[in-house]
Design a protein around this motif. Structure first.
Motif, short mmCIF file in Angstrom:
data_model
loop_
_atom_site.label_atom_id
_atom_site.label_comp_id
_atom_site.label_asym_id
_atom_site.label_seq_id
_atom_site.Cartn_x
_atom_site.Cartn_y
_atom_site.Cartn_z
N LEU A 180 -5.80 8.56 -0.25
CA LEU A 180 -6.15 7.16 -0.50
C LEU A 180 -5.76 6.30 0.70
O LEU A 180 -6.52 5.42 1.13
CB LEU A 180 -5.46 6.67 -1.77
N CYS A 181 -4.59 6.55 1.26
CA CYS A 181 -4.12 5.80 2.41
C CYS A 181 -5.06 5.99 3.60
O CYS A 181 -5.43 5.02 4.28
CB CYS A 181 -2.70 6.24 2.78
N ASP A 196 -1.59 -3.08 5.97
CA ASP A 196 -2.48 -3.70 4.98
C ASP A 196 -1.67 -4.20 3.79
O ASP A 196 -0.66 -3.62 3.40
CB ASP A 196 -3.51 -2.66 4.51
N ASP A 201 3.71 3.65 0.02
CA ASP A 201 3.26 2.40 -0.59
C ASP A 201 4.38 1.71 -1.35
O ASP A 201 5.22 2.36 -1.98
CB ASP A 201 2.11 2.66 -1.56
N LYS A 217 -8.48 4.21 2.98
CA LYS A 217 -8.41 2.75 3.03
C LYS A 217 -8.07 2.23 4.43
O LYS A 217 -8.49 1.14 4.82
CB LYS A 217 -7.36 2.24 2.04
N GLU A 265 -5.17 1.48 -8.38
CA GLU A 265 -5.66 2.74 -7.79
C GLU A 265 -4.50 3.58 -7.28
O GLU A 265 -4.46 4.81 -7.48
CB GLU A 265 -6.58 2.43 -6.60
N VAL A 266 -3.56 2.94 -6.59
CA VAL A 266 -2.42 3.65 -6.01
C VAL A 266 -1.57 4.26 -7.12
O VAL A 266 -1.14 5.42 -7.03
CB VAL A 266 -1.60 2.70 -5.11
N ARG A 273 0.63 -1.45 1.96
CA ARG A 273 0.39 -0.09 2.46
C ARG A 273 1.37 0.12 3.61
O ARG A 273 1.19 -0.42 4.69
CB ARG A 273 -1.06 0.07 2.92
N TYR A 317 -2.54 -5.43 -0.21
CA TYR A 317 -3.65 -5.36 -1.15
C TYR A 317 -3.30 -6.01 -2.49
O TYR A 317 -2.14 -6.28 -2.78
CB TYR A 317 -4.13 -3.92 -1.35
N GLU A 357 -6.34 -2.60 -6.23
CA GLU A 357 -5.94 -1.46 -5.42
C GLU A 357 -4.55 -0.94 -5.82
O GLU A 357 -4.29 0.27 -5.74
CB GLU A 357 -5.96 -1.82 -3.93
#
Length: 205
Positions: free
Chosen positions: A77-78, A180, A129, A81, A189-190, A120, A182, A186
């Motif tokens: 994911l990292c 980043d 994260d 993104k 999502e994480v 992030r 967010y 998101e």
């Protein structure tokens, strides 16, 4: 596999039925702590990690989300993104910082937190994260639904803490970066990715 961890704060506590909208959070350190505590992964007991440097005190309740793990899904994911390559998960539970107006002066407690965003953070090519949340039903912060609604000063204070808390005394090298910031969607999502990484590596518990 982890039945002997039944009372372990990482393995023996449910993330909660409403995750990722509301997550059970285990608090390790608070703004009143002058040392950094962290969970001993094997025993589930809090241990002293290191003294806080100078006045670098954690600006809110800080801990992790039980039954999460930063592994392959978090790393993927990292990279998706951020566009970065060669990232791996940091091998720890997912970190979370919980904003509250209440003066909670010791860790080793569970709270219900509502994620509103995150940072992030990259630490030596590892995804690390930091979820930002508000204490559920908190009088001052509970009305915030997304990180974008927070005053800029609060976000900058949180970011400054994470950018400096691992720096060695007198050191000029920046050990971590935050490419980043967010919002809530998101962050969800994480959290889901970290829950999936936990299931992949540890099973359902």
């Amino acid at each position: 596999m982890i039945s002997h961890h039944i009372h372990h704060p990482w393995h023996g506590v449910s993330v909660g039925p409403d995750a990722p909208q509301v997550v059970t959070t285990y608090i390790e350190i608070t703004p009143s702590d002058t040392v950094k505590y962290e969970l001993d992964k094997e025993s589930g007991i809090l241990k002293v990690d290191r003294p806080q440097l100078y006045s670098n005190v954690v600006p809110a309740l800080y801990g992790f989300v039980p039954r999460t793990y930063c592994g392959d899904h978090i790393a993927e994911l990292c990279m998706v993104k951020s566009g970065l390559k060669g990232i791996s998960g940091d091998g720890d539970p997912l970190d979370i910082l919980v904003l509250t107006e209440h003066r909670i002066e010791h860790g080793n407690i569970l709270v219900q937190a509502k994620p509103i965003g995150g940072f992030r953070m990259i630490d030596k090519n590892e995804a690390d994260d930091k979820i930002i949340a508000v204490l559920q039903q908190d009088g001052m912060y509970a009305h915030y639904e997304d990180l974008s609604q927070l005053p800029t000063g609060i976000i900058e204070r949180l970011k400054h803490y994470f950018l400096t808390y691992k720096r060695s005394p007198g050191g000029t090298q920046q050990p971590v970066e935050i490419p980043d910031v967010y919002g809530r969607a998101e962050a969800h999502e994480v959290i889901l990715a970290a829950m999936e990484d936990y299931r992949k590596d540890y099973g359902e518990g």
